[in-house]
Design an enzyme around this catalytic site. Structure first.
Site, PDB file in Angstrom:
ATOM      1  N   ASP A 181      -2.671  -5.564  -7.400  1.00  0.00           N
ATOM      2  CA  ASP A 181      -1.912  -4.446  -6.668  1.00  0.00           C
ATOM      3  C   ASP A 181      -1.400  -3.573  -7.785  1.00  0.00           C
ATOM      4  OD1 ASP A 181      -0.866  -3.017  -4.683  1.00  0.00           O
ATOM      5  OD2 ASP A 181       1.111  -4.447  -4.416  1.00  0.00           O
TER       6      ASP A 181
ATOM      7  N   LYS B  12      -2.828  -2.978   2.579  1.00  0.00           N
ATOM      8  CA  LYS B  12      -3.815  -3.285   1.464  1.00  0.00           C
ATOM      9  C   LYS B  12      -3.638  -4.799   1.003  1.00  0.00           C
ATOM     10  CE  LYS B  12      -2.175  -0.050  -1.312  1.00  0.00           C
ATOM     11  NZ  LYS B  12      -1.284   0.649  -0.218  1.00  0.00           N
ATOM     12  N   THR B  13      -2.457  -5.377   1.044  1.00  0.00           N
ATOM     13  CA  THR B  13      -2.600  -6.726   0.758  1.00  0.00           C
ATOM     14  C   THR B  13      -2.885  -7.686   1.879  1.00  0.00           C
ATOM     15  OG1 THR B  13      -0.567  -6.579  -0.705  1.00  0.00           O
ATOM     16  CG2 THR B  13      -0.948  -8.633   0.180  1.00  0.00           C
TER      17      THR B  13
ATOM     18  N   ARG C 272       4.415  -1.290   8.367  1.00  0.00           N
ATOM     19  CA  ARG C 272       5.202  -2.130   7.627  1.00  0.00           C
ATOM     20  C   ARG C 272       6.737  -1.731   8.199  1.00  0.00           C
ATOM     21  NH1 ARG C 272       5.866  -1.538   1.548  1.00  0.00           N
ATOM     22  NH2 ARG C 272       4.238  -2.952   1.522  1.00  0.00           N
TER      23      ARG C 272
ATOM     24  N   THR D 253      -1.528   3.025  -4.831  1.00  0.00           N
ATOM     25  CA  THR D 253      -0.881   4.045  -4.041  1.00  0.00           C
ATOM     26  C   THR D 253      -1.354   5.509  -4.658  1.00  0.00           C
ATOM     27  OG1 THR D 253       1.220   3.832  -5.428  1.00  0.00           O
ATOM     28  CG2 THR D 253       0.999   2.555  -3.117  1.00  0.00           C
TER      29      THR D 253
END
Length: 356
Positions: A124, A79-80, A232, A173
């Site tokens: 975020d 997302k980032t 990740r 999330t």
């Protein structure tokens, strides 16, 4: 490779089992280097990439600021990174912050009033923003204006402050916690899915090239299979396997080297780590498969309730190893099989709850 991401300055939403508490400058530099710089480099999330590409190309063709974007999904899916790509594709600067950092409307007003025209604001964990700031954001997103309240009580005055057009990229999330008025103000919403093993293998091969690490296809597949569908985690495991290969072997990652390295780091063949196995072992050995309450289970493994509920449970449920029921947590037949244990007669899940 999208992916060691989720708000670099605060690590909000990061999986605490796989993020070192004292991440050093070298690790941060590696994470930044592994991020793709445009949509063509971004691996996976095909539908999201295609849709977002249309949104951005149309905005550029009109010479306009891109619509506000909401990205939802589990930590570590990119997302980032996508927010940074949006800024790069629009040739605009980006400002990064997080919901927990905005506790007052004044905090948000200070950020919004300093934005440049066309700038991308990445927020975020947007669902964790305070309610007063959230209500201020409604007008800012829709009318590019905020009302700054000066004074208190009957003498308070609202001073309208015009904002330059900007693009808000919100990430969460837990999309269900966003109020409908906020969710409806995003022009484009996308849900990030977990990655297939083949996609993670592409991620690992690309990251290995950037890290100058030699890796066999079988070695990449071994790491991908234990990465819980999350880029990740795949990148972090790759770096740990690289360390093992450099110290214990010739630096070349093969299937055997990857398997041995991940065994050292207590990541099993299905991606379960120490905490996951501790939860399952407590559930099976201490409570005969359940049902057992979350608080009791947390005490049994020596972890906070929130850690078990938010870190371990989602993956165990997704893997079909644990189920949530009105009476408590229950192990499935697959959990007994995974730990190599024989369920006692009449154990939950052997008849009725999980029919064959």
């Amino acid at each position: 490779m999208n992916w060691d991401d989720e708000t670099p300055d605060s690590a909000v939403g990061a999986d605490p089992r796989l993020v070192d508490a004292g991440a050093d400058t070298e690790d941060n530099a590696v994470e930044a280097a592994l991020r793709p710089k445009d949509l063509d480099e971004f691996i996976g999330q095909e539908k999201v990439r295609e849709q977002l590409d249309l949104v951005l190309k149309a905005a550029r063709a009109r010479g306009a600021t891109a619509d506000h974007v909401l990205l939802s999904g589990a930590p570590g899916l990119g997302k980032t990174t996508l927010s940074m790509i949006i800024a790069a594709e629009m040739a605009a600067p980006i400002r990064i912050t997080s919901g927990p950092a905005i506790q007052h409307a004044g905090d948000l007003a200070a950020i919004l009033s300093s934005l440049q025209e066309g700038e991308v604001l990445f927020l975020d964990e947007i669902h964790r923003m305070s309610r007063p700031a959230e209500e201020m954001l409604y007008m800012a997103m829709e009318d590019f204006r905020v009302d700054v309240i000066v004074g208190k009580g009957p003498g308070a005055t609202a001073i309208p402050l015009e904002l330059p057009p900007f693009t808000l990229v919100g990430a969460t999330t837990r999309a269900g916690l966003l109020p409908p008025p906020l969710r409806d103000r995003f022009g484009f919403t996308a849900h990030m899915e977990f990655y297939a093993p083949a996609e993670l293998e592409r991620v690992i091969h690309r990251s290995a090239r950037l890290l100058d690490v030699a890796i066999d296809p079988a070695g990449a597949a071994e790491i991908a299979g234990r990465s819980r569908g999350t880029p990740r985690i795949a990148n972090r495991l790759l770096r740990r396997v690289r360390d093992y290969a450099q110290v214990k072997a010739d630096g070349h990652i093969t299937e055997d080297i990857a398997s041995a390295a991940l065994g050292v780091y207590e990541v099993d063949a299905r991606g379960l780590d120490r905490l996951d196995r501790a939860v399952l072992e407590a559930l099976l050995k201490l409570f005969s498969g359940g049902p057992v309450g979350l608080s009791t289970l947390s005490v049994a493994v020596g972890e906070e309730r929130e850690t078990v509920e938010e870190v371990a449970e989602p993956f165990l449920v997704r893997e079909g190893l644990l189920a949530r029921t009105p009476r408590g947590r229950v192990a499935t037949p697959a959990a007994w099989a995974h730990l190599g244990l024989a369920p006692p007669k009449g154990a939950p899940g052997q008849a009725g709850l999980f029919p064959a």
